[in-house]
Motif scaffolding. Structure first.
Motif, mmCIF file in Angstrom:
data_model
loop_
_atom_site.group_PDB
_atom_site.id
_atom_site.type_symbol
_atom_site.label_atom_id
_atom_site.label_comp_id
_atom_site.label_asym_id
_atom_site.label_seq_id
_atom_site.Cartn_x
_atom_site.Cartn_y
_atom_site.Cartn_z
ATOM 1 N N ILE A 50 -4.392 43.296 -66.684
ATOM 2 C CA ILE A 50 -3.180 42.785 -67.348
ATOM 3 C C ILE A 50 -3.768 41.935 -68.476
ATOM 4 C CG2 ILE A 50 -1.012 41.417 -67.626
ATOM 5 C CD1 ILE A 50 -0.675 42.393 -64.682
ATOM 6 N N VAL A 51 -3.560 42.081 -69.659
ATOM 7 C CA VAL A 51 -3.970 41.341 -70.966
ATOM 8 C C VAL A 51 -2.883 40.573 -71.538
ATOM 9 C CG1 VAL A 51 -4.795 41.616 -73.388
ATOM 10 C CG2 VAL A 51 -5.547 43.322 -71.654
ATOM 11 N N SER A 52 -3.377 39.329 -71.901
ATOM 12 C CA SER A 52 -2.289 38.362 -72.454
ATOM 13 C C SER A 52 -2.648 37.778 -73.932
ATOM 14 C CB SER A 52 -2.104 37.107 -71.508
ATOM 15 O OG SER A 52 -1.313 36.143 -72.251
ATOM 16 N N LEU A 53 -2.056 38.213 -74.909
ATOM 17 C CA LEU A 53 -2.349 37.767 -76.356
ATOM 18 C C LEU A 53 -1.244 36.689 -76.569
ATOM 19 C CD1 LEU A 53 -2.939 41.141 -77.418
ATOM 20 C CD2 LEU A 53 -4.874 39.508 -76.753
ATOM 21 N N ASN A 54 -1.673 35.621 -77.540
ATOM 22 C CA ASN A 54 -0.697 34.561 -77.547
ATOM 23 C C ASN A 54 -1.102 33.967 -78.995
ATOM 24 O OD1 ASN A 54 -0.240 34.142 -74.604
ATOM 25 N ND2 ASN A 54 -2.389 33.735 -74.828
ATOM 26 N N CYS A 55 -0.039 33.693 -79.607
ATOM 27 C CA CYS A 55 0.243 33.009 -81.026
ATOM 28 C C CYS A 55 0.968 31.651 -80.931
ATOM 29 C CB CYS A 55 0.746 33.690 -81.965
ATOM 30 S SG CYS A 55 -0.238 35.107 -82.454
ATOM 31 N N THR A 56 0.500 30.755 -81.318
ATOM 32 C CA THR A 56 1.245 29.416 -81.421
ATOM 33 C C THR A 56 1.653 29.136 -83.134
ATOM 34 O OG1 THR A 56 -0.700 28.195 -81.879
ATOM 35 C CG2 THR A 56 0.388 28.313 -79.613
ATOM 36 N N TYR A 57 2.788 28.640 -83.468
ATOM 37 C CA TYR A 57 3.539 28.394 -84.824
ATOM 38 C C TYR A 57 3.855 27.045 -84.837
ATOM 39 C CZ TYR A 57 7.800 29.582 -82.825
ATOM 40 O OH TYR A 57 8.939 29.771 -82.126
ATOM 41 N N SER A 58 3.939 26.612 -86.102
ATOM 42 C CA SER A 58 4.357 25.167 -86.364
ATOM 43 C C SER A 58 5.856 25.098 -86.922
ATOM 44 C CB SER A 58 3.364 24.410 -87.473
ATOM 45 O OG SER A 58 3.178 25.090 -88.666
ATOM 46 N N ASN A 59 6.185 26.353 -87.666
ATOM 47 C CA ASN A 59 7.473 26.154 -88.474
ATOM 48 C C ASN A 59 8.577 26.625 -87.252
ATOM 49 O OD1 ASN A 59 9.642 26.438 -90.153
ATOM 50 N ND2 ASN A 59 8.679 27.876 -91.498
ATOM 51 N N SER A 60 9.511 25.696 -87.138
ATOM 52 C CA SER A 60 10.595 25.715 -86.168
ATOM 53 C C SER A 60 11.726 26.591 -86.739
ATOM 54 C CB SER A 60 11.120 24.455 -85.531
ATOM 55 O OG SER A 60 11.506 23.764 -86.830
ATOM 56 N N ALA A 61 11.534 27.125 -88.118
ATOM 57 C CA ALA A 61 12.745 27.959 -88.497
ATOM 58 C C ALA A 61 12.198 29.461 -88.406
ATOM 59 C CB ALA A 61 12.878 27.697 -90.053
ATOM 60 N N PHE A 62 11.026 29.863 -87.757
ATOM 61 C CA PHE A 62 10.788 31.424 -87.565
ATOM 62 C C PHE A 62 11.994 31.547 -86.711
ATOM 63 C CE2 PHE A 62 7.631 31.674 -90.414
ATOM 64 C CZ PHE A 62 6.352 31.080 -90.138
ATOM 65 N N GLN A 63 12.551 32.987 -86.853
ATOM 66 C CA GLN A 63 13.304 33.613 -86.041
ATOM 67 C C GLN A 63 12.871 35.140 -85.795
ATOM 68 O OE1 GLN A 63 17.705 32.626 -86.521
ATOM 69 N NE2 GLN A 63 16.859 32.471 -88.781
ATOM 70 N N TYR A 64 12.342 35.692 -86.594
ATOM 71 C CA TYR A 64 11.848 37.148 -86.075
ATOM 72 C C TYR A 64 10.179 37.222 -85.799
ATOM 73 C CZ TYR A 64 16.242 37.949 -88.436
ATOM 74 O OH TYR A 64 17.566 38.314 -88.491
#
Lengths: 112, 111
Positions: B18-32
């Motif tokens: 099982i592979v797990s790929l991740n992203c983090t982001y800083s802009n709380s306005a992202f919705q999509y």
């Protein structure tokens, strides 16, 4: 059902020259966006065309310009090419400018 | 600091894992939120498209969005050598706005 098609697949130019890249959107799509992808990086948004007008633009200089035709196909023009313009140029299409976007396989531009 | 952070890898796992790929982001306005797969010398291929928080499953792929932590994940079950590619996350504040991309994670599935 044809997807997004781009031409040419590969192009070699020298500094100072001008280049035109072409894109045909996926059937049923009316919006075209252009991206620049450097090696090992995610795509960077250049601009988006909808109803033959530039609707959004990313942080790219005026050397980058575009056009959309009545059949929704699009061209990306780059003038006064720099070595740093070497990249994969991707075209994406969508319906009404909304997500999700579907991508072509790109044009690899090499500047010598 | 980039708006979207993604570990470039490479991430190497054995076939069937099982592979797990991740992203983090800083802009709380992202919705999509989207996940794309890109093979060498090809354009990005849409894998998953989600709106707001929650999980979405499609075959062997599951996308998770945690807006409170500004963290998204893509899980791949029963990984195959053909899954070897670069996986890119992308996100936007509105459906008709430009995509902001991670740098991509290179995934290698060993037979």
């Amino acid at each position: 059902d044809a997807g997004v098609t781009q031409s040419p697949t590969h192009l070699i130019k020298t500094r100072g020259q001008q280049v035109t890249l072409r894109c045909s959107p996926k059937s049923g799509h009316d919006t075209v966006s252009w991206y620049q992808q450097a090696l090992g990086q995610g795509p960077q948004f250049i601009f988006q065309y909808y109803e033959e007008e530039e609707r959004q633009r990313g942080n790219f200089p005026d050397r980058f310009s575009g056009h959309q035709f009545p059949n929704y196909s699009s061209e990306l023009n780059v003038n006064a090419l720099l070595l740093g313009d070497s990249a994969l140029y991707l075209c994406a299409s969508s319906r009404g400018g909304r997500q999700p976007q579907h991508f072509g396989d790109g044009t690899r531009l090499s500047i010598l | 600091q980039k708006e979207v952070e993604q570990d470039p890898g490479p991430l190497s796992v054995p076939e069937g894992a099982i592979v797990s790929l991740n992203c983090t982001y800083s802009n709380s306005a992202f919705q999509y939120f989207m996940w794309y797969r890109q093979y060498s010398r090809k354009g990005p291929e849409l894998l998953m498209y989600t709106y707001s928080s929650g999980n979405k499953e499609d075959g062997r792929f599951t996308a998770q969005v945690d807006k409170s932590s500004k963290y998204i994940s893509l899980f791949i079950r029963d990984s195959q050598p053909s899954d070897s590619a670069t996986y890119l996350c992308a996100m936007t504040v509105g459906s008709n706005y430009q995509l902001i991309w991670g740098a991509g994670t290179k995934l290698i599935i060993k037979p």
